[in-house]
Enzyme design. Structure first.
Site, short mmCIF file in Angstrom:
data_model
loop_
_atom_site.label_atom_id
_atom_site.label_comp_id
_atom_site.label_asym_id
_atom_site.label_seq_id
_atom_site.Cartn_x
_atom_site.Cartn_y
_atom_site.Cartn_z
CB CYS A 14 -6.55 11.42 6.37
SG CYS A 14 -7.90 12.56 5.73
CG MET A 15 -0.97 9.04 4.79
SD MET A 15 0.47 7.74 4.60
CE MET A 15 1.53 8.04 6.09
#
Length: 136
Positions: A49-50
């Site tokens: 996940c960013m």
């Protein structure tokens, strides 16, 4: 949040433009149960996940999933709320049988999320599936 995924899909359909749908997604995220800061560790962090995402899972006495998660991004919190709606209180078998791609498509997220957010969504799904696979 006591909705099922069909209600979420129906609610998404009430909005004609994606700005309103994003606001609804953010509203869903705002309804997540709070996560204690002590649970936000490297061990509970979701890779892929960013945004920062933390997820803690367990099983209740009826062998149903208990899912607690949080993010530092509002839209991602909304995606977590969608995942909780799909998976919270479900058995490992029900989780394995859930057609995430179909749900993702019904919500229109397949066309309106950036590739990075999409990858993060599926990273959360994989984390849930890996956890529940140990139970089957």
């Amino acid at each position: 949040m006591n909705m099922n995924i069909e209600e979420v899909v129906d609610n998404f359909g009430l909005f004609e433009d994606w700005e309103d749908r994003y606001r609804y997604l953010i509203d869903l995220g705002g309804r997540l149960p709070p996560m204690d800061e002590a649970l936000k560790t490297e061990e509970t962090r979701v890779r892929g996940c960013m945004s920062q995402v933390w997820m803690v899972m367990g099983w209740d006495a009826d062998k149903r999933l208990s899912l607690l998660a949080d993010s530092d991004a509002q839209i991602v919190k909304g995606l977590i709320a969608v995942l909780r709606t799909i998976f919270q209180g479900k058995t490992a078998e029900e989780i394995a049988a859930a057609d995430i791609d179909l749900i993702f498509s019904k919500l229109g997220l397949d066309q309106h999320l950036s590739p990075n957010r999409r990858n993060g969504f599926y990273a959360m799904v994989e984390r849930i599936r890996a956890f529940t696979a140990q139970r089957r």
